[in-house]
Motif scaffolding. Structure first.
Motif, short mmCIF file in Angstrom:
data_model
loop_
_atom_site.label_atom_id
_atom_site.label_comp_id
_atom_site.label_asym_id
_atom_site.label_seq_id
_atom_site.Cartn_x
_atom_site.Cartn_y
_atom_site.Cartn_z
N MET A 86 -42.43 -19.85 20.11
CA MET A 86 -43.39 -18.89 19.57
C MET A 86 -42.78 -17.50 19.42
O MET A 86 -43.08 -16.79 18.46
N ASN A 87 -41.91 -17.11 20.34
CA ASN A 87 -41.30 -15.78 20.26
C ASN A 87 -40.44 -15.64 19.01
O ASN A 87 -40.44 -14.59 18.36
N GLU A 88 -39.69 -16.69 18.65
CA GLU A 88 -38.89 -16.65 17.43
C GLU A 88 -39.79 -16.46 16.20
O GLU A 88 -39.49 -15.69 15.31
N LEU A 89 -40.92 -17.18 16.19
CA LEU A 89 -41.86 -17.06 15.09
C LEU A 89 -42.41 -15.63 15.01
O LEU A 89 -42.45 -15.02 13.94
N LYS A 90 -42.85 -15.08 16.15
CA LYS A 90 -43.39 -13.73 16.18
C LYS A 90 -42.36 -12.71 15.72
O LYS A 90 -42.66 -11.81 14.93
#
Length: 101
Positions: A86-90
């Protein structure tokens, strides 16, 4: 004129949407149903066109499906980003929002 209380059951979401739309027109739910009932009696038919929700996808959805299928078949390169968490997406979305005008 004597009135008779009548109860109708509406889905909560439908009631919220209906109330919002009718409020913008200066009508209450009760007023709307009285109006529709009077028109039905006067016209001897449902006073509006009855439409069914379409199962057809929108043009944007059709295009997205064609692109996805073309990528799957290898007809066009799949340059879609992929993310492991999720952090990569954000981070990607944050970067995109600052670079897009």
């Amino acid at each position: 004129m004597k009135t008779t209380p009548t109860t109708i059951r509406l889905d909560d979401d439908l009631k919220k949407e209906l109330t919002k739309e009718l409020s913008s027109m200066g009508l209450s739910i009760n007023g709307y149903f009285n109006l529709a009932a009077r028109q039905l009696v006067i016209q001897k038919k449902v006073p509006f066109e009855v439409l069914a929700e379409s199962n057809e996808p929108t043009e944007a959805t059709k295009k997205a499906l064609v692109v996805a299928q073309a990528k799957e078949l290898g007809s066009i390169p799949d340059d879609s980003p992929s993310f492991d968490n999720m952090n990569e997406l954000k981070n990607y979305l944050d970067k995109e929002s600052t670079t897009t005008p």
